[in-house]
Design an enzyme around this catalytic site. Sequence first.
Site, PDB file in Angstrom:
ATOM      1  N   LYS A 144       0.845  -1.201   0.000  1.00 20.25           N
ATOM      2  CA  LYS A 144       0.000   0.000   0.000  1.00 20.25           C
ATOM      3  C   LYS A 144       0.882   1.254   0.000  1.00 20.25           C
ATOM      4  O   LYS A 144       2.099   1.157  -0.102  1.00 20.25           O
ATOM      5  CB  LYS A 144      -0.961  -0.033   1.184  1.00 20.25           C
ATOM      6  CG  LYS A 144      -1.663  -1.371   1.388  1.00 20.25           C
ATOM      7  CD  LYS A 144      -2.521  -1.813   0.192  1.00 20.25           C
ATOM      8  CE  LYS A 144      -2.834  -3.277   0.300  1.00 20.25           C
ATOM      9  NZ  LYS A 144      -4.170  -3.697   0.248  1.00 20.25           N
TER      10      LYS A 144
HETATM   11  C1  LIG Z   1      -4.764  -4.968   0.828  1.00 20.14           C
HETATM   12  C2  LIG Z   1      -6.218  -4.878   0.930  1.00 20.14           C
HETATM   13  C3  LIG Z   1      -6.910  -5.373   2.042  1.00 20.14           C
HETATM   14  C4  LIG Z   1      -6.232  -6.146   3.145  1.00 20.14           C
HETATM   15  O1  LIG Z   1      -5.284  -5.385   3.810  1.00 20.14           O
HETATM   16  P1  LIG Z   1      -4.343  -6.104   4.923  1.00 20.14           P
HETATM   17  O2  LIG Z   1      -3.782  -4.940   5.680  1.00 20.14           O
HETATM   18  O3  LIG Z   1      -3.316  -6.859   4.158  1.00 20.14           O
HETATM   19  O4  LIG Z   1      -5.216  -6.969   5.743  1.00 20.14           O
HETATM   20  C5  LIG Z   1      -8.278  -5.188   2.103  1.00 20.14           C
HETATM   21  N1  LIG Z   1      -8.938  -4.555   1.121  1.00 20.14           N
HETATM   22  C6  LIG Z   1      -8.322  -4.081   0.027  1.00 20.14           C
HETATM   23  C7  LIG Z   1      -9.100  -3.359  -1.010  1.00 20.14           C
HETATM   24  C8  LIG Z   1      -6.941  -4.247  -0.107  1.00 20.14           C
HETATM   25  O5  LIG Z   1      -6.332  -3.787  -1.216  1.00 20.14           O
END
Ligand SMILES: *Cc1c(COP(=O)(O)O)cnc(C)c1O
Length: 380
Positions: free
Chosen positions: A185
Amino acid sequence: MTAPERIPVMVPWLGEEEARAAADAVRSGWVAQGPRAAAFERAFAERVGAEHGIAVSSCTTALHLALIAVGLGPGDEVVVPSLSFIATANAVLHTGARPVFADVEEATGNLTPQTVDAVRTPRTRAVLAVHQGGVPADVHALRAACADRGLALVEDAACGIGATVGGKSVGHGALIAAWSFHPRKVITTGEGGMVTTDDAAWAGRLRRLREHGMSVSAAQRHASGRPIAERYLEVGYNYRMTDIQAAVGLVQLGRLDEIVSRRRELAARYEQLLAPIPGLRPVRDPAHGEGNFQSYWVLLAEDFPAGRDAVLEALADAGISARRGIMAAHLEPAYAGHATAPLPVTERISRNSLILPLFHTMTHAQQDRVAAVLHEQAGG
Ligand SMILES: *Cc1c(COP(=O)(O)O)cnc(C)c1O
């Protein structure tokens, strides 16, 4: 012949300051959730314009808590996009409610009031909208539609930090939103997540639920110096973020503007490089806001000379890591047998899109190499 230098799809932008912040947390002797997590919550909530932040272990756990806060459980239906990382739909199932997959609009990859209405039933209680790949969903339209229909709007802002709607941060004015700090992210704490909301009662309950339902947090008991007997008010979870992670998060948050402006600059340059390619449409800002280009995806037309997987192979041959586009949860074995309405746009985007490398330290020369392979695959 020397192999070309490999271009990764994403690299988190971390430096000495993050390393020092983590080391300081370790040296302080307080490594579990404590003062740094509290400071990160305040800074993050302020940044998105929410009253409260609740730091947790991931966005998946943040989504679980957010869905609990709005009161979802067995018998309820929640409208979600299938076009999302699978955690979006899984979080609904973790509450006992049923995810109902809706289609998305092609330009943004996001839900709209129309795609929600197409699958809404009398059991629908909430909508879980995603700011997919950092393209902001049209939350003003979705909030109005949800208010009219008596539905709670929960926002999956895993990819959304630094994106805006109408000049305001994603999360501003949200009923409740969930965020991710996974290295894929925009900013990272290794693993980590956050819930933001303006609702003080929900914030208080979620703080307890992330810590086993305890009436007094471990950090508060430690700080008081007097014996305090905690009670366990309801069955909770261990969804805490550590202070080591929060220390890194505070430094990363300070870099956010720089990271987003660099991503937008590189995205604008990709747009120019790729504009001459017929049958290839890059992701763009929607009319209602600005994205952070967390995932820079391009959609190939059905008649593009090379198939999506062939393009991925060609990029890999040139030493370039790219990824298939955003997944469609309803096509995964985990959701086999889960009855779903037809989702033509979701399936088209998932089948024909790919995510190109985009990271803070990416050079123009590296971008040129990516663009050259795509031109070649287009037959030009
Ligand atoms: C990455 C992601 C998640 C999960 O995030 P984590 O922190 O890895 O649990 C949930 N929703 C979306 C849209 C994502 O891109």
